[in-house]
Design an enzyme around this catalytic site. Structure first.
Site, PDB file in Angstrom:
ATOM      1  N   TYR A 139     -21.225 -31.519  30.351  1.00  0.00           N
ATOM      2  CA  TYR A 139     -20.737 -32.829  30.788  1.00  0.00           C
ATOM      3  C   TYR A 139     -21.658 -33.545  31.769  1.00  0.00           C
ATOM      4  O   TYR A 139     -21.482 -34.721  32.029  1.00  0.00           O
ATOM      5  CB  TYR A 139     -19.353 -32.673  31.438  1.00  0.00           C
ATOM      6  CG  TYR A 139     -18.236 -32.676  30.434  1.00  0.00           C
ATOM      7  CD1 TYR A 139     -18.069 -31.607  29.563  1.00  0.00           C
ATOM      8  CD2 TYR A 139     -17.359 -33.747  30.334  1.00  0.00           C
ATOM      9  CE1 TYR A 139     -17.052 -31.612  28.631  1.00  0.00           C
ATOM     10  CE2 TYR A 139     -16.336 -33.758  29.407  1.00  0.00           C
ATOM     11  CZ  TYR A 139     -16.182 -32.692  28.558  1.00  0.00           C
ATOM     12  OH  TYR A 139     -15.168 -32.701  27.631  1.00  0.00           O
ATOM     13  N   LYS A 191     -18.990 -17.620  25.531  1.00  0.00           N
ATOM     14  CA  LYS A 191     -19.694 -17.338  24.286  1.00  0.00           C
ATOM     15  C   LYS A 191     -20.953 -16.573  24.694  1.00  0.00           C
ATOM     16  O   LYS A 191     -22.089 -16.969  24.371  1.00  0.00           O
ATOM     17  CB  LYS A 191     -20.006 -18.661  23.554  1.00  0.00           C
ATOM     18  CG  LYS A 191     -20.501 -18.489  22.140  1.00  0.00           C
ATOM     19  CD  LYS A 191     -19.422 -18.077  21.138  1.00  0.00           C
ATOM     20  CE  LYS A 191     -20.050 -17.793  19.783  1.00  0.00           C
ATOM     21  NZ  LYS A 191     -19.074 -17.266  18.797  1.00  0.00           N
ATOM     22  N   ASP A 224     -14.241 -18.621  20.352  1.00  0.00           N
ATOM     23  CA  ASP A 224     -13.666 -18.701  18.997  1.00  0.00           C
ATOM     24  C   ASP A 224     -12.461 -17.756  18.875  1.00  0.00           C
ATOM     25  O   ASP A 224     -11.401 -18.132  18.359  1.00  0.00           O
ATOM     26  CB  ASP A 224     -14.722 -18.432  17.909  1.00  0.00           C
ATOM     27  CG  ASP A 224     -15.640 -17.260  18.212  1.00  0.00           C
ATOM     28  OD1 ASP A 224     -15.541 -16.666  19.311  1.00  0.00           O
ATOM     29  OD2 ASP A 224     -16.468 -16.921  17.339  1.00  0.00           O
ATOM     30  N   ASP A 248     -12.279 -28.144  27.699  1.00  0.00           N
ATOM     31  CA  ASP A 248     -11.818 -29.383  27.080  1.00  0.00           C
ATOM     32  C   ASP A 248     -11.187 -29.076  25.729  1.00  0.00           C
ATOM     33  O   ASP A 248     -10.097 -29.543  25.410  1.00  0.00           O
ATOM     34  CB  ASP A 248     -13.005 -30.338  26.901  1.00  0.00           C
ATOM     35  CG  ASP A 248     -12.590 -31.610  26.194  1.00  0.00           C
ATOM     36  OD1 ASP A 248     -11.576 -32.200  26.602  1.00  0.00           O
ATOM     37  OD2 ASP A 248     -13.261 -32.002  25.215  1.00  0.00           O
ATOM     38  N   ASP A 252      -6.763 -28.831  24.464  1.00  0.00           N
ATOM     39  CA  ASP A 252      -6.072 -29.634  23.445  1.00  0.00           C
ATOM     40  C   ASP A 252      -5.273 -28.705  22.529  1.00  0.00           C
ATOM     41  O   ASP A 252      -4.140 -29.000  22.149  1.00  0.00           O
ATOM     42  CB  ASP A 252      -7.062 -30.468  22.618  1.00  0.00           C
ATOM     43  CG  ASP A 252      -7.180 -31.903  23.141  1.00  0.00           C
ATOM     44  OD1 ASP A 252      -7.055 -32.090  24.370  1.00  0.00           O
ATOM     45  OD2 ASP A 252      -7.386 -32.825  22.328  1.00  0.00           O
TER      46      ASP A 252
HETATM   47  C1  IPM Z   1     -10.013 -34.712  28.947  1.00  0.00           C
HETATM   48  C2  IPM Z   1     -10.667 -35.797  28.142  1.00  0.00           C
HETATM   49  C3  IPM Z   1     -11.977 -36.158  28.809  1.00  0.00           C
HETATM   50  C4  IPM Z   1     -12.836 -34.906  28.840  1.00  0.00           C
HETATM   51  C5  IPM Z   1     -12.719 -37.343  28.157  1.00  0.00           C
HETATM   52  C6  IPM Z   1     -11.853 -38.574  28.062  1.00  0.00           C
HETATM   53  C7  IPM Z   1     -14.005 -37.653  28.876  1.00  0.00           C
HETATM   54  O1  IPM Z   1     -10.836 -35.400  26.831  1.00  0.00           O
HETATM   55  O2  IPM Z   1      -9.628 -34.989  30.110  1.00  0.00           O
HETATM   56  O3  IPM Z   1      -9.843 -33.606  28.446  1.00  0.00           O
HETATM   57  O4  IPM Z   1     -13.543 -34.626  27.860  1.00  0.00           O
HETATM   58  O5  IPM Z   1     -12.794 -34.214  29.845  1.00  0.00           O
HETATM   59 MN    MN Z   2     -10.024 -33.424  26.401  1.00  0.00          MN
END
Ligand code: IPM
Ligand code: MN
Length: 358
Positions: A139, A191, A224, A248, A252
């Protein structure tokens, strides 16, 4: 008794940001009143509108002001009228980096009454926390192009891992696992079999720092495999520590198993400075202003803010009020078709707070 008063910066942002922020603040007002603390809200208009008018995302002077706050609440940033990356990097990442919020804390907790796509798994199986490094890795934006827009183009983006950055993240994760006091198990997700420099540093640091935590069980999982286990055996996890990019991605996945982006919240923490709280979902521009988005993720983020500023009891009550809302039978699901409007769900949580404390 002295009155506690907090300065809270509020960045409602874009899309549905303002309407979910409004509900989170409604909950804050309700609980503050009941718990006897005060707060001052300082509003900031960072987001697409301001950018489109002024070409400014987040001025450096604002960063300095924000350092004086007790906490920051962020709704959402992102707008289809602005090229992808500008607001994300210019606002969200600038805040995380500029305020050195080196931990991104993301609980993956399935509440009762919430549907999970995992068959035969319930709230007792899905309850872990991801500690994501938040200021380094892929990042950081170190890299560049050579021969851009030619057939010989090269694009390089470096994964930056500093000993200091890795160590403070891992140490935070060990401390957090101890304080959480559940399974007392910390999994390093990496990893190291391929990233034999970057994640070798993570492994060595994990082992070295881990020696100071004999009471915490240490566990390793490649990223993974982590994805696989999160689906197959989520009950194995207690706390996972990982780098920025992997964090990140797996959060999700975590959000989906805890019932979706309608409930997932996160904290950007600087343990020595000011922290920022946000729902994990984005600005969902197509629903903006329609009063249909469920604000529970935003309210959960407010709960994390309360916990962080030291209002532990208030945070506990808000969490109970969220659970009460989820188990009331009044919401079909957490989507825009939940059967209740944004403000109605906010009212339900506020009413539940009142019924829990009076
Ligand atoms: C998150 C989002 C951000 C990230 C984006 C919007 C830059 O996906 O907060 O997880 O990748 O950290
Ligand atoms: Mn994210």
């Amino acid at each position: 008794m002295s009155t506690r008063e907090y300065q809270i910066a509020v960045i409602p942002g874009d899309g549905v940001g303002p309407e979910i922020t409004r509900e989170a603040i409604k909950v804050l007002k309700t609980i503050a009143d009941k718990q006897g603390f005060k707060f001052k809200l300082i509003n900031y208009d960072f987001g697409a509108e301001r950018y489109l008018k002024t070409k400014e995302t987040l001025p450096d002077s604002a960063l300095e002001e924000l350092k004086q706050m007790d906490a920051i609440y962020l709704g959402a940033v992102g707008d289809p009228r602005v090229e992808p990356g500008i607001l994300e990097k210019g606002i969200l990442l600038k805040l995380r980096f500029g305020l050195d919020q080196y931990i991104n804390l993301r609980p993956v907790k399935l509440y009762p009454g919430v549907w999970t796509p995992l068959k035969d798994k319930g709230p007792e199986d899905i309850d872990f926390v991801v500690v994501r490094e938040n200021t380094e890795g892929l990042y950081l934006g170190v890299g560049g192009f050579v021969k851009k827009d030619t057939p010989d183009e090269v694009a390089v983006q470096e994964m930056v891992n500093t000993r200091k950055g890795v160590e403070r993240c891992i140490r935070y994760a060990f401390e957090y696992t101890r304080k959480r006091n559940k399974k007392r198990k910390l999994t390093l997700c990496d990893k190291a079999n391929v990233l034999t420099y970057a994640h070798d540093l993570w492994r060595r640091t994990f082992k070295r720092v881990g020696d100071e935590y004999p009471d915490i069980e240490k566990d390793f999982a490649f990223v993974d495999a982590t994805c696989m286990w999160m689906i197959k055996n989520p009950e194995w996890f207690d706390v996972i520590v990982t780098c920025n990019m992997f964090g990140d991605i797996i959060t999700d996945l975590g959000a989906i198993i805890q019932g979706g982006l309608g409930i997932a919240a996160g904290a950007n923490i600087n343990p020595e400075g000011v922290s920022m709280f946000e729902p994990i979902h984005g600005s969902a521009p197509k629903y903006a202003g329609k009063n249909v988005i469920n604000p529970l993720a935003a309210i959960s983020a407010m709960q994390m803010l309360l916990d962080n500023i030291g209002e532990k009891k208030a945070a506990e009550i808000v969490e109970k009020a969220i659970v009460k809302t989820l188990t009331s039978g009044k919401l079909k699901d957490l989507s825009t078709r939940s059967g209740a409007k944004t403000d109605e769900i906010g009212n339900m949580v506020a009413d539940n707070i009142l019924s829990l404390v009076s």
